[in-house]
Design an enzyme around this catalytic site. Structure first.
Site, PDB file in Angstrom:
ATOM      1  N   TYR A  91      -4.434  -0.528   4.553  1.00 13.87           N
ATOM      2  CA  TYR A  91      -4.964  -0.483   3.190  1.00 13.87           C
ATOM      3  C   TYR A  91      -3.921   0.068   2.217  1.00 13.87           C
ATOM      4  CZ  TYR A  91      -7.818   0.813  -0.825  1.00 13.87           C
ATOM      5  OH  TYR A  91      -8.324   0.954  -2.100  1.00 13.87           O
ATOM      6  N   LYS A 118      -1.820  -1.833  -1.008  1.00 15.94           N
ATOM      7  CA  LYS A 118      -1.759  -1.327  -2.375  1.00 15.94           C
ATOM      8  C   LYS A 118      -0.312  -1.079  -2.816  1.00 15.94           C
ATOM      9  CE  LYS A 118      -6.166  -1.389  -3.146  1.00 15.94           C
ATOM     10  NZ  LYS A 118      -6.744  -2.320  -4.144  1.00 15.94           N
TER      11      LYS A 118
END
Length: 341
Positions: A209, A213
């Site tokens: 994750y 980003k």
């Protein structure tokens, strides 16, 4: 001062995290009026997307496009907003961020059906705890949705945000990011393509994750370097809304990990209503000073330290090239070149 001009943060990440989570939102300036304006919010049937939509409507937004994967769930959420804001138009449009075809169809609908567009908030994202490959693109799903699909949508929406916002009032494009990008470590890609390394199941882990980003930060910095997007046309930025409670974002977390997460949320998580104000701040309160920037705690902050290194700049160039190749089917480079005209 823009994010790129600020020195990278070197203090302990977890101390910053704790301080950030307990920072309260500043009051909005008086007189904010969104009457006549139109906004798109992706992933807006729940959590931060729903709360951001509610706050836009509270400020007088005239039309909201709720871009969601499930029209049924979107209509259920829209019903609540319509009841609270009967003078606003609240539409539910299908958008499946796992599908390039759905993204292109959504953008085509924007171009055809919207006479005005002021704000787009790209909030939809996933936090996969298990490795999963997208059936159509064959990329790992966290990277697919949080990076590739999100930034394809961003690029394709730029012309509408430029051309459908009133003269002298630039469109606003905000992408939801995460502070975890600051401590993300990308997998080794010295002997392969960056996207190939990210698609390797052996290299997948809990950091996926944050990695997804971080890719967005690399993309935005390069986009600003190439001067495709001017602040007088579209003000574009990334924001960190905080680690939240009251959302469905971590619905994939099960068992003991879910119990631990709930305890951690009880100690540190930011209420979603406070997080919603970070979206309003980035799209309505901040002006051109926020263009090409990363915002956290309602302030312009530096990009992750990795971006300021030579390795980071080399990775940025590599990722940009691969991303433009990936987006070749949608003529993304041509779209960006058109933004300069």
């Amino acid at each position: 001062m823009s994010s790129r001009d600020l020195p990278p943060l070197t203090s302990n990440y977890w101390r910053r995290f704790w301080r950030s989570q307990h920072t309260k939102p500043p009051p909005f300036p008086k007189g904010i009026d969104l009457v006549g304006q139109v906004a798109i919010v992706t992933g807006s049937n729940t959590g931060l997307g729903f709360e951001s939509s509610r706050q836009f409507l509270t400020l007088g937004l005239s039309r909201l496009i709720m871009a969601v994967r499930s029209v049924e769930r979107g209509e259920e959420a829209a019903g609540k907003l319509r009841a609270s804001f009967p003078n606003a138009v609240v539409d539910v449009w299908l958008l499946d961020m796992s599908s390039y075809a759905s993204i292109q169809a959504f953008v085509a609908k924007v171009e055809k059906d919207l006479g005005r567009l002021d704000i787009a908030v790209l909030n939809a994202g996933v936090n996969r705890l298990a490795f999963k490959v997208n059936e159509t693109t064959h990329h790992e799903e966290t990277v697919q949705i949080n990076y590739l699909s999100t930034f394809l949508l961003a690029v394709l929406l730029l012309p509408s945000l430029k051309n459908k916002s009133p003269p002298g009032s630039p469109g606003r494009l905000t992408v939801i990011s995460s502070a975890l990008a600051n401590i993300a470590v990308l997998p080794d890609h010295s002997s392969t393509a960056m996207l190939t390394a990210l698609d390797d199941q052996k290299k997948f882990g809990q950091a996926a994750y944050g990695n997804s980003k971080l890719l967005g930060h690399l993309f935005l910095w390069k986009l600003m370097d190439l001067e495709y997007v001017k602040s007088e046309d579209v003000v574009m930025n990334l924001i960190e809304p905080g680690f939240l409670k009251g959302t469905e974002f971590n619905r994939d977390v099960k068992g003991g990990l879910a119990i631990g997460l709930k305890l951690f949320q009880a100690l540190t998580a930011r209420p979603v209503v406070d997080a919603g104000t970070t979206v309003i701040d980035a799209t309505v309160v901040k002006g051109s000073e926020a263009h090409g920037c990363y915002l956290a705690d309602w302030e312009v902050r530096p990009f992750p330290p990795f971006l300021y290194t030579q390795e980071g700049r080399d990775t940025m160039d590599k990722l940009w090239g691969e991303t433009m190749t990936e987006f070749g089917f949608a003529n993304a480079r041509g779209v960006l070149e058109g933004m300069k005209r």
